[in-house]
Design an enzyme around this catalytic site. Structure first.
Site, PDB file in Angstrom:
ATOM      1  N   ASP A  67     -71.791   6.289  -6.146  1.00  0.00           N
ATOM      2  CA  ASP A  67     -72.558   6.286  -7.231  1.00  0.00           C
ATOM      3  C   ASP A  67     -72.135   6.079  -8.625  1.00  0.00           C
ATOM      4  OD1 ASP A  67     -71.641   8.902  -6.823  1.00  0.00           O
ATOM      5  OD2 ASP A  67     -72.944   9.840  -8.190  1.00  0.00           O
ATOM      6  N   HIS A 141     -63.145  18.170  -8.054  1.00  0.00           N
ATOM      7  CA  HIS A 141     -64.245  17.605  -7.230  1.00  0.00           C
ATOM      8  C   HIS A 141     -64.187  17.172  -6.119  1.00  0.00           C
ATOM      9  CE1 HIS A 141     -68.112  15.654  -7.215  1.00  0.00           C
ATOM     10  NE2 HIS A 141     -67.706  14.503  -6.850  1.00  0.00           N
ATOM     11  N   HIS A 269     -75.924  12.790 -15.159  1.00  0.00           N
ATOM     12  CA  HIS A 269     -75.568  12.962 -13.864  1.00  0.00           C
ATOM     13  C   HIS A 269     -76.382  14.063 -13.444  1.00  0.00           C
ATOM     14  CE1 HIS A 269     -73.146  13.837 -10.111  1.00  0.00           C
ATOM     15  NE2 HIS A 269     -72.963  12.500 -10.228  1.00  0.00           N
TER      16      HIS A 269
END
Length: 305
Positions: A67, A141, A269
């Protein structure tokens, strides 16, 4: 300067939001445009805006999740036909971005008509681009992911015209010398130019984050920023769930805004579970109970500073 959002959804696109893509216009310091992440449909979104791909000189990728990068091959290809011919492009991103670009272009038989330079980050990066200083630091992440801190250049302070006239110097070309130099000579006397102008004005600081759960480097990148762009995938519900997936909860972001003394935060986001109406309602509720300066953004929102 101006930030424009071409994609604000997390993970998957929705009918209202495309996946991640952000443009940073550098005016009045430079005419270039920088892109941060290039999710699918970025080039389509740009067609609805005055921005031209030929103006894009740098692309910064936060991490290699689809994405954030699936739109990159299309943008690189289209740039050849939209004013980019012969104009160099620099791409900065995590390890793997070079292989991804080279494989995509090779397998689709693309031949760009401009040179590209790819700079892969190894843990951290400090980069000077013209008069801009860019820092990249690792986030948390679950995969290599980075946030960027961009420091705009300072501009000379305004001249004290009354003080110069008191010397007998009338407005003219000599004023530019006073403004641009450390010393100047007038009527046989050398003066310290700083005594005749205000201190230089520091340019704004911008922090743009990839996906992350709370980590120490967030504060390193965001401290005293004029503008921060941060993911807020989960804007309600269980904070533990957000962090288990290496994402930020709205409570994490609000704490960072306060700890970092951030002037204004643009939150993007957002999970595709939220409708536009739900986002607006949650934002209004949060602003009743929190003093931090922030807003949830949607596709084509722009913020000038």
């Amino acid at each position: 300067m101006e930030i424009i959002f071409f994609g604000t959804s997390a993970g998957l696109p929705t009918k209202d939001r495309h996946t991640q893509s952000i443009a940073l216009k550098l005016e009045p310091y430079a005419t270039d445009i920088w892109l941060f992440d290039v999710g699918e449909a970025t080039q389509h979104q740009i067609l609805h805006h005055s921005i031209k791909l030929g103006k894009v000189s740098h692309i910064f990728i936060t991490h290699m999740h689809g994405d954030h990068v699936y739109g990159l091959p299309g943008v690189l290809t289209s740039r050849s036909f939209q004013g980019g011919e012969g104009k160099p492009l620099t791409i900065v991103g995590p390890k793997g971005i070079k292989a991804y670009i080279e494989a995509s272009l090779s397998l689709t038989h693309v031949h760009l008509n401009y040179p590209i330079h790819i700079n892969e980050i190894d843990q951290q990066l400090d980069l000077t681009v013209g008069q801009f200083e860019v820092q990249a630091r690792a986030l948390n992440h679950g995969v290599p992911c980075y946030g960027y801190r961009i420091q705009a250049p300072s501009t000379p302070g305004t001249l004290d015209v009354a003080k110069l006239k008191a010397l007998g110097m009338e407005p003219g070309p000599k004023y530019q010398q006073v403004k641009s130099q450390d010393t100047f000579e007038f009527n046989g006397v050398v003066y310290d130019a700083h005594d005749f102008k205000a201190p230089d004005k520091q340019g704004p600081t911008v922090a743009i984050f990839g996906d992350t759960k709370p980590c120490d480097n967030e504060l390193v990148l965001a401290q005293d920023a004029d503008v921060m762009v941060h993911e807020s995938t989960y804007i309600d519900g269980d904070k533990k769930l957000a962090n288990d997936y290496h994402h930020s909860h709205i409570d994490d972001v609000l704490q960072l805004i306060e700890r970092g003394n951030i002037q204004h935060a643009l939150l993007t986001h957002l999970s595709n579970r939220y409708t536009k109406e739900e986002v607006k309602a949650i934002e209004q509720q949060l602003k009743h109970t929190h003093t931090q300066s922030f807003q949830f953004v949607q596709d084509f929102d722009a913020y000038q500073f």
